[in-house]
Design a protein around this motif. Structure first.
Motif, PDB file in Angstrom:
ATOM      1  N   ARG A 192      35.193  39.932  43.505  1.00 45.97           N
ATOM      2  CA  ARG A 192      36.445  39.387  44.059  1.00 45.97           C
ATOM      3  C   ARG A 192      36.256  38.993  45.522  1.00 45.97           C
ATOM      4  O   ARG A 192      36.735  37.940  45.967  1.00 45.97           O
ATOM      5  CB  ARG A 192      37.575  40.400  43.922  1.00 45.97           C
ATOM      6  N   GLU A 196      36.500  35.009  47.081  1.00 48.21           N
ATOM      7  CA  GLU A 196      37.355  34.600  48.202  1.00 48.21           C
ATOM      8  C   GLU A 196      36.604  33.713  49.193  1.00 48.21           C
ATOM      9  O   GLU A 196      37.217  32.993  49.982  1.00 48.21           O
ATOM     10  CB  GLU A 196      37.908  35.835  48.922  1.00 48.21           C
ATOM     11  N   GLN A 224      39.352  39.810  33.405  1.00 44.82           N
ATOM     12  CA  GLN A 224      40.358  40.021  34.444  1.00 44.82           C
ATOM     13  C   GLN A 224      40.269  38.948  35.531  1.00 44.82           C
ATOM     14  O   GLN A 224      41.284  38.452  36.030  1.00 44.82           O
ATOM     15  CB  GLN A 224      40.180  41.414  35.077  1.00 44.82           C
ATOM     16  N   LEU A 225      39.049  38.581  35.883  1.00 48.14           N
ATOM     17  CA  LEU A 225      38.875  37.622  36.979  1.00 48.14           C
ATOM     18  C   LEU A 225      39.293  36.210  36.591  1.00 48.14           C
ATOM     19  O   LEU A 225      39.852  35.471  37.410  1.00 48.14           O
ATOM     20  CB  LEU A 225      37.421  37.619  37.450  1.00 48.14           C
ATOM     21  N   ARG A 227      41.620  35.260  34.807  1.00 51.84           N
ATOM     22  CA  ARG A 227      43.070  35.118  34.880  1.00 51.84           C
ATOM     23  C   ARG A 227      43.540  34.844  36.310  1.00 51.84           C
ATOM     24  O   ARG A 227      44.549  34.173  36.526  1.00 51.84           O
ATOM     25  CB  ARG A 227      43.746  36.389  34.360  1.00 51.84           C
ATOM     26  N   ASP A 228      42.805  35.385  37.280  1.00 53.16           N
ATOM     27  CA  ASP A 228      43.214  35.277  38.684  1.00 53.16           C
ATOM     28  C   ASP A 228      42.581  34.109  39.426  1.00 53.16           C
ATOM     29  O   ASP A 228      43.102  33.688  40.468  1.00 53.16           O
ATOM     30  CB  ASP A 228      42.876  36.577  39.424  1.00 53.16           C
ATOM     31  N   TYR A 229      41.457  33.595  38.920  1.00 53.46           N
ATOM     32  CA  TYR A 229      40.740  32.538  39.626  1.00 53.46           C
ATOM     33  C   TYR A 229      40.514  31.359  38.676  1.00 53.46           C
ATOM     34  O   TYR A 229      39.705  31.441  37.747  1.00 53.46           O
ATOM     35  CB  TYR A 229      39.392  33.054  40.137  1.00 53.46           C
ATOM     36  N   GLN A 255      40.279  28.758  32.202  1.00 49.97           N
ATOM     37  CA  GLN A 255      41.643  28.242  32.170  1.00 49.97           C
ATOM     38  C   GLN A 255      41.657  26.779  31.719  1.00 49.97           C
ATOM     39  O   GLN A 255      40.636  26.089  31.756  1.00 49.97           O
ATOM     40  CB  GLN A 255      42.285  28.418  33.547  1.00 49.97           C
TER      41      GLN A 255
END
Length: 383
Positions: A192, A196, A224-225, A227-229, A255
């Motif tokens: 993570r 960034e 998990q990642l 979904r966020d990135y 995505q």
């Protein structure tokens, strides 16, 4: 024949010859793990290809034994498998793109996002090195340029150096966790933090071919990642934990803004009916798969613990393999293993990757190490 005439003939012959793309001459050749040699009085074991030593589950073998419609093309969207995977992973089936193993899925990613564009300089793909040996081949064939970042002394990714290597030509970054062939896995926190520092227009691929074998606390979970990135793509496979290496079933998860491009670059009919049916059946018996994986993890623990007792230093092993940084002694050790009917994967004069195999094979490997006078005592890194 005079020299000028001979030179003219050679030149003419050169013109008429078929030449491959120039990049082929600059690429390494993929070296698959060799089968073991036959040694009289010994059962041979293959520990060179990170294969699951067990065959597919009995339910899988039974399910595919009746598959006879191979005269028909498979479903190009592998709808049944993607639906099953979506429910198992808790992701929309539309976010999954299948391929011929995780390597096939990787080639689809590179075909979509990295290569030679409408300008002179090729795109760049950053990855750790040493890592999966197919990376430089795949990147080169895609028309992109490899940017190799040496591993840290503990054989893990140097994420700071990888972040520093990003330029305006960087299009894809490959993270291999656990890293093949050295073994360490990345943590969620460090990935993570790395993400960034990565521009949002650079695709980051988490190659998790061995994710089922990871037991490290805080290890990254690509699901998990992603979904966020929106720039993260996860690679996974049925080759290792499920024991379906010969059927070539892999997939990527990303995505919609990425999958829409991957569906264009995807190889049509890459996953056969038999392969899809086997993968679906294996997923439906996941508890049995997990039992088998845990048995291999227990064997990994037995092997690594014994090596440490012998005074051998090995990097963190989170896949179904371990790494011996033998350096110049690599060829000697590989030859010695061969004499004991064990095939291992030697990497030049860097080290040896040894797959976790049958208990008997692992025990023979440990006996070999116990009698070898100069195992790796100190961590080394080869650039």
């Amino acid at each position: 024949m005079s020299a000028p005439e001979n030179q003219a003939d050679v030149a003419a012959e050169e013109v008429t010859r078929i030449h491959p793309r120039s990049v082929l001459g600059r690429l390494p050749r993929y070296a698959a793990g060799k089968p073991p040699v036959v040694v009289e009085g010994l059962e041979s074991y293959k520990l060179s290809s990170n294969e699951n030593p067990l065959p597919p589950l009995p339910a899988v073998l039974e399910a595919i034994s009746g598959q006879t419609q191979v005269n028909r093309y498979p479903d190009p969207m592998t709808t049944t498998l993607r639906t099953e995977l979506g429910g198992f992973l808790g992701v929309p089936p539309e976010d999954i793109v299948t391929g011929a193993g995780s390597l096939g899925a990787l080639n689809q990613i590179l075909a979509a996002f990295a290569g030679q564009n409408d300008y002179d300089a090729p795109d760049e793909v950053i990855y750790p090195w040493r890592s999966f040996e197919a990376y430089p081949i795949c990147v080169g064939l895609a028309g992109a340029m490899s940017v190799r970042v040496p591993l840290l002394p503990d054989s893990s990714h140097d994420l700071d150096a990888m972040a520093a290597a990003i330029t305006d030509r960087t299009r894809v970054i490959l993270l291999c966790t656990p890293n093949n062939p050295t073994g360490p896995a990345l943590t969620e926190q460090e990935v993570r933090s790395f993400l960034e520092r990565v521009p949002s227009n650079v695709v980051v691929v988490l190659d998790e071919a061995y994710v089922e074998f990871v037991r490290k606390a805080g290890a990254v979970d690509g699901i998990q990642l992603y979904r966020d990135y929106p720039n993260v793509i996860v690679l996974r496979t049925f080759s290792k934990a499920h024991g379906l290496a010969g059927l070539r079933v892999g997939y990527s998860i990303s995505q919609p803004e990425l999958t829409e491009h991957l569906r264009v670059s995807a190889t049509p009919f890459a996953v056969s009916q038999i392969a899809e049916h086997a993968a679906v059946t294996s997923l439906r018996h996941i508890d049995e798969v997990r039992e088998r994986v845990q048995a291999l993890v227990d064997e990994r623990t037995r092997v690594t613990s014994r090596l440490k007792e012998l005074g051998w230093h090995i990097p963190e092993a989170e896949g179904n393999f371990l790494w011996l940084a033998l350096g110049e002694q690599t060829p000697e050790f590989a030859a010695l293993a061969e004499q004991h009917a064990l095939s291992v994967r030697a990497f030049g004069t860097e080290g040896i990757r040894v797959s976790i195999g049958e208990p008997e094979a692992n025990s023979r490997f440990l006996e070999l190490c116990a009698g070898y006078p100069s195992g790796p005592r100190v961590l080394t890194v080869h650039k």
